[in-house]
Design an enzyme around this catalytic site. Structure first.
Site, PDB file in Angstrom:
ATOM      1  N   SER A   1     -12.965  38.236  71.310  1.00 31.90           N
ATOM      2  CA  SER A   1     -12.194  37.118  70.768  1.00 31.90           C
ATOM      3  C   SER A   1     -13.034  36.393  69.724  1.00 31.90           C
ATOM      4  CB  SER A   1     -11.783  36.179  71.906  1.00 31.90           C
ATOM      5  OG  SER A   1     -10.854  35.228  71.456  1.00 31.90           O
ATOM      6  N   ASN A   2     -12.651  35.198  69.350  1.00 33.20           N
ATOM      7  CA  ASN A   2     -13.447  34.423  68.400  1.00 33.20           C
ATOM      8  C   ASN A   2     -13.364  32.935  68.744  1.00 33.20           C
ATOM      9  OD1 ASN A   2     -11.095  33.233  66.945  1.00 33.20           O
ATOM     10  ND2 ASN A   2     -10.710  35.396  66.488  1.00 33.20           N
ATOM     11  N   ARG A   3     -14.033  32.094  67.941  1.00 33.57           N
ATOM     12  CA  ARG A   3     -14.194  30.683  68.301  1.00 33.57           C
ATOM     13  C   ARG A   3     -13.029  29.792  67.877  1.00 33.57           C
ATOM     14  NH1 ARG A   3     -17.623  28.230  65.464  1.00 33.57           N
ATOM     15  NH2 ARG A   3     -18.340  29.790  63.981  1.00 33.57           N
ATOM     16  N   SER A   4     -11.960  30.373  67.341  1.00 32.74           N
ATOM     17  CA  SER A   4     -10.851  29.531  66.873  1.00 32.74           C
ATOM     18  C   SER A   4     -10.278  28.705  68.034  1.00 32.74           C
ATOM     19  CB  SER A   4      -9.758  30.434  66.287  1.00 32.74           C
ATOM     20  OG  SER A   4      -8.593  29.665  66.080  1.00 32.74           O
TER      21      SER A   4
ATOM     22  N   ALA B   1      -6.673  33.034  63.803  1.00 25.17           N
ATOM     23  CA  ALA B   1      -7.802  33.926  63.541  1.00 25.17           C
ATOM     24  C   ALA B   1      -7.545  35.205  64.330  1.00 25.17           C
ATOM     25  CB  ALA B   1      -9.099  33.266  63.984  1.00 25.17           C
TER      26      ALA B   1
END
Ligand SMILES: Cc1cc2nc3c(=O)[nH]c(=O)nc-3n(C[C@H](O)[C@H](O)[C@H](O)COP(=O)(O)O)c2cc1C
Length: 412
Positions: free
Chosen positions: A220-223, A287
């Protein structure tokens, strides 16, 4: 709304009638939201309401002393005043929130035995009524007849929400007061009949996606989703039929927005494709993962001592796919870059055929991801507008100003 635009309800005079039920405390938040929106708010509390809430918070939030009694005369400017008449003459909108079964009955039947009900006798439609009561009271034939009669006279009686009732053992039922944010939106709709995004179906995406690797792990990512949620919420306030397709985000649904929650890039693609079919505009603030594990396991991978390589494959490029069916609809993208922010964003805008793109930096001191504020550049085919660091709600307003201009050109 841009940074310096006047608050939407500035100059509007409202009367907030609060009757007595468990939900009376929520009307304090409504008074706050109305005042923040620029409205003048004169609160009127029934005697029962004053058993549930104190006048002080209303006074502090609105700057006006709540009126509680018919006698001795309160709220008059001189001894000859009849505030129950002058208030309805001056008011742009009367809101009753929460509206008890009792005040709805008195309003419908023309009973004036206290200040609020007497004031309602001379209220011009539409008054905005936000009921709150036990589900059995809401379902009662007498109450329903009163609601129908108010609606026939042109008043707006909102549907109460479904939710957990005041006493836990009563479980779920219809009777909850609509949320203060939704009442504010309904008030805006009455007071500002032609906001600049009305008629537009706008799809906004938000948040990260999660790409499953095994039973418990994902990429995943930090969005955080804050940008997309702010955009959808602001768009609903400006009259758009706003749909928010969001990946996992720990944020509450914005008032007036239909929210579709998804997990993976593939689910987001399906959901956005469905909504895009009859939409006028799409803003991709999510994102979305560019890659996902090729072969996600239904079981948990066992750890070992050797290094581990996870093979990844490309996900669908949602914007690129949807731009094929763009026509004269509006497509807006976001570019989150660590380096050469505006150059890369320009290239992305052209490659994907976007009307404009919002570029953010996602590294260093001005890292936009997860932050409450961000510095952005809005880039279209003519120019690059560099914005200062703005709180995301304000930035959403700037982006929607652009969208509204394009929308007004399309519909006129
Ligand atoms: C603890 C408590 C909670 C109540 N909650 C509600 C309510 O949510 N909705 C409602 O219609 N009446 C509710 N009532 C009943 C009203 O307070 C009562 O009908 C009162 O006469 C309403 O007066 P008003 O409409 O002038 O404020 C409640 C009463 C009590 C004691």
């Amino acid at each position: 709304m841009s940074e310096n635009a006047p608050a939407p309800l500035s100059g509007k005079k409202t009367v907030l009638g609060v009757s007595g039920g468990i939900a009376s405390y929520k009307s304090i938040d409504l008074a706050r939201l109305l005042a923040l929106d620029g409205a003048e708010v004169q609160t009127v509390l029934t005697e029962s309401a004053a058993s549930f809430v104190q006048p002080l918070p209303f006074e502090v939030l609105t700057g006006q002393t709540p009126i509680r009694r018919m006698f001795p005369l309160e709220g008059g400017k001189s001894t000859g005043d009849m505030p129950h008449i002058s208030l309805t003459e001056d008011a742009d909108l009367i809101i009753i929130a929460p509206a008890t079964a009792n005040i709805i009955g008195k309003f419908a039947q023309g009973v004036g035995d206290d200040f609020l009900s007497t004031l309602l006798l001379s209220a011009k439609p539409p008054a905005l009524v936000a009921p709150a009561m036990n589900p059995r009271m809401w379902a009662s034939p007498a109450l329903q007849e009163n609601v129908s009669s108010l609606r026939e006279r042109g008043h707006v009686v909102m549907e109460p929400g479904v939710g957990r009732m005041a006493r836990a053992e009563e479980g779920l039922g219809r009777g909850r007061m609509p949320e203060p944010g939704d009442i504010l939106l309904a008030a805006r709709k009455i007071l500002l009949p032609d906001p600049d995004l009305s008629g537009m179906k706008l799809v906004v995406t938000a948040g990260p996606t999660r790409e499953k690797w095994d039973a418990v792990r994902y990429l995943s990512n930090r969005s955080s989703g804050k940008m997309g949620f702010a955009l959808a919420g602001e768009a609903a306030k400006r009259g758009a039929d706003a749909v928010l397709v969001s990946g996992p985000a720990a944020l509450a649904d914005p008032p007036g927005v239909r929210v579709v929650r998804v997990e993976s890039a593939a689910q987001m693609y399906e959901a956005v494709k469905n909504e895009w079919a009859d939409a006028h505009a799409l803003v991709m603030a999510a994102a979305v993962a560019d890659y996902r594990p090729v072969d996600p396991s239904a079981r948990k991978h066992k750890k070992g001592d050797a290094t581990l390589a996870v093979e990844l494959e490309r996900t669908t490029d949602i914007l690129a796919e949807l731009s094929i069916e763009k026509g004269d609809r509006i497509l807006v993208g976001f570019a989150a870059e660590t380096d050469e922010v505006t150059e890369r964003a320009k290239e992305k805008r052209e490659r994907k055929g976007l009307d404009f793109i919002v570029a953010n930096r996602v590294s260093g001191d001005e890292d936009a991801m997860g932050a409450d504020a961000s510095r952005a550049w809005i880039i279209d085919s003519n120019a690059t507008e560099a914005l200062p660091v703005l709180e995301k709600g304000i930035l959403a307003g700037r982006i929607l100003d652009r969208l509204a201009k394009m929308w007004q050109n399309i519909i006129t």
